[in-house]
Write an enzyme that holds these catalytic residues in place. Structure first.
Site: not given
Length: 556
Positions: A36, A261, A271
């Site tokens: 994204e 992850r 983020k």
RNA sequence: UGGGCCGUCGCCAAGUGGUAAGGCACCGGGUUUUGAUCCCGGCAUUCGUAGGUUCGAUCCCUACCCGGCCAGCCA
């Protein structure tokens, strides 16, 4: 360099091997990396990039770069550009560049299809009511009063949503699945919401935007993705991914596979939090050399080769794992050691006068640029009566295990003479400001005394003044991501700037692309942002140090 | 106490019915004018726990325990 022939396998590659053996997807492999564009890429993305592009490369398949740009409020062209640059810098080329927004029209048509199938409806509850009626982890949800609107009305309402006839939040398109499901994602999830936001690509063409779950699976299908690799938190979403593709007549039904992850000790990869550090100016931008972002690591001097090797070594599994920093550091050193020219640089200088050395004499010593690789050549290093050594290399009353310079002690100057400290000069504050030494004129290039201590030095008269920036971990705690107030765990010693470092003249030849080793200290590179008239060096990583400084606790 | 996932050495990670690869870290030793590099050696009788199946289980079954994830009109 990574040994790609020894590419470690993993459970995802096993699945792909099986699929190929079974002739699934005609033996093709197509993956995608779907960021994204709401921030810069970080080390966690590097893992996903290496996985997706690596799999495509090794199976002669394809890997697309696809921007998941369905939330214009948070996304921007700046991020899109930065992400493209980072992926390429890491060494990967996408087969096709796509955006989820490329499919907005198609996505809309599929949504209409879903309504016609009586599998989606326009819900006019507000956000809060939807939340209340969703139930809890242990209680089922309640069906929306709008759930049984007839198909015609839904079609009209949805068209009007697109046409901009309603305000934000007034209506939403929902899937009709199961409000009683134990999986909350299946409790009539929202598919479309109204947002009057300008999109970086479609501008103001749309005022309704599709949600991730609805968009991702269809985008995958439209691109002919065979294996849709994502992180563990999307495991619960897989039933929804499959539901959408099962209900609709999409071109294909990709297989979503989830992996853990990446978490690295002393870093964060949220983020939102990285953004906070940037916007509140706790760091010098997204590319601050202490940041775990790709751009930060690039500016720090970490090579793409080391990052790729790191991603190879940590593996791909479904187990939540915490990787120690040392694994990354080791990859960096392994890559840099064989190819870095050596240099002597005194970061924190202490003046040394060699009393028995003639006042105006100058000499040139020849040194290898690399101890094991003659190809890297030699250079000459000037020597004179006054030199600088590292403050840390002198201890007035040396402990038994300190074999550098001390009062009355002898040490070898790397590539030059042996010297003995005869006197220590202090200022009014009692601080050591200068050392008086004597040299052994017959010791250069010889090893008659078998001295254990060898230190680096720079001739004062010939030294170039440079700035060195020494980086340490950004956070004080191994798992800063778990700390509520991220700012409170920032390491206030993560950056130390030394404005009066001294380096040998040969440093003039160093370019922005070079990585060098300052002997006994670590690997360095020029800082791309600050090097102008003055040379500014970033420490990439230290050398391994098997000696723990006296009085200091072990680094463990 | 709903759903889903995970558990092999300090940190990662192979193996998956035949008796525990590798890397990082760590500890020894050798080479070395970088306390670096390099080289040699050491480092899980044991695979979350307890039962069961089997000649034999880390691998199959059952139960339990630990640890993440999910209640955005974020992705």
């Amino acid at each position: 360099m990574s040994n790609s022939s020894a590419q470690s396998s993993n459970f995802i590659r096993h699945i792909i091997d099986q699929d190929i053996a079974n002739g699934k997807n005609d033996g093709k492999v197509v993956t995608r990396f779907p960021p994204e564009p709401n921030g810069y890429l970080h080390i966690g993305h590097a893992k996903s990039i290496c996985l997706n592009f690596g799999v495509a490369r090794d199976y002669q398949g394809q890997c697309n770069l696809r921007f998941d740009d369905t939330n214009p409020e948070k996304e921007s062209q700046e991020y899109i550009d930065a992400i493209k640059k980072d992926v390429q810098w890491l060494g990967f080329n996408w087969s096709e560049l796509r955006h989820a927004s490329d499919y907005f029209e198609k996505l809309y048509e599929y949504a209409v299809e879903l309504i016609k199938l009586n599998k989606a409806y326009v819900c006019s509850l507000n956000a809060e009511d939807i939340r209340k009626q969703r139930g809890t982890l242990t209680e089922p949800g309640i069906e929306s009063p709008y759930r049984n609107r007839n198909i015609e009305e839904n079609l009209e309402l949805f068209a009007d949503m697109r046409a901009g006839k309603y305000k934000e939040g007034e209506h939403v398109l929902r899937a009709k699945i199961d409000m009683g499901s134990g999986n909350i994602n299946l409790r009539d999830p929202v598919l479309y919401r109204i947002k009057y936001a300008t999109h970086p690509r479609t501008q103001d063409k749309w005022c309704i935007y599709p949600m991730y779950d609805y968009t991702h699976c269809i985008s995958d299908s439209l691109e002919g993705i065979t294996h849709s690799l994502c992180t563990l938190e999307f495991e619960d979403h897989r039933p929804l991914y499959d539901w959408v593709l099962d209900e609709l007549k999409t071109p294909s039904h990709p297989q979503q596979i989830e992996f853990a992850r990446l978490s690295v000790e002393y870093t964060i990869s949220s983020k939102r939090k990285l953004n906070l550090l940037v916007s509140d100016k706790h760091v010098d931008g997204w590319d601050d050399p202490r940041m775990p972002t790709i751009s930060g690591m690039r500016r720090r001097g970490i090579t793409p080769e080391s990052i790729r090797e790191f991603c190879d070594r940590i593996g791909i599994t479904k187990k939540d794992a915490f990787i120690e920093m040392s694994v990354l550091e080791n990859c960096i050193r392994e890559d840099l050691d064989p190819r870095s020219n050596r240099l002597m640089c005194v970061i924190n200088p202490l003046k040394v006068v060699i009393e028995n050395y003639p006042d105006d004499k100058e000499e040139e010593f020849t040194a290898k640029n690399h101890p094991k690789d003659p190809e890297q050549g030699k250079r000459s290093i000037p020597f004179s009566k006054i030199i600088y050594i590292e403050r840390d290399d002198f201890m007035e009353e040396p402990t038994k295990d300190f074999f550098r310079l001390g009062s009355g002690k002898e040490v070898r100057l790397r590539n030059a003479y042996d010297i003995k400290c005869t006197d220590v000069i202090k200022n009014d504050m009692g601080e050591i400001v200068e050392l008086l030494c004597e040299y052994d004129p017959d010791s250069a290039g010889k090893n008659k005394k078998k001295l254990k201590g060898i230190i680096h030095w720079v001739s004062a008269k010939h030294a170039i003044n440079v700035e060195t920036r020494i980086y340490d971990r950004l956070f004080n705690t191994p798992n800063p991501g778990a700390v509520e107030d991220i700012i409170s765990t920032l390491n206030n010693k993560s950056l130390s700037i030394h404005k009066d470092s001294k380096i040998e003249p040969h440093a003039k030849t160093i370019t922005l692309e070079d990585r060098v080793q300052f002997e006994r200290q670590g690997f360095f590179c020029l800082d791309s942002k600050h090097t102008k008239e003055k040379l500014v060096f970033n420490r990439i990583v230290t050398l391994r140090d098997s000696w723990t400084k006296p009085g200091q606790a072990s680094k463990k």
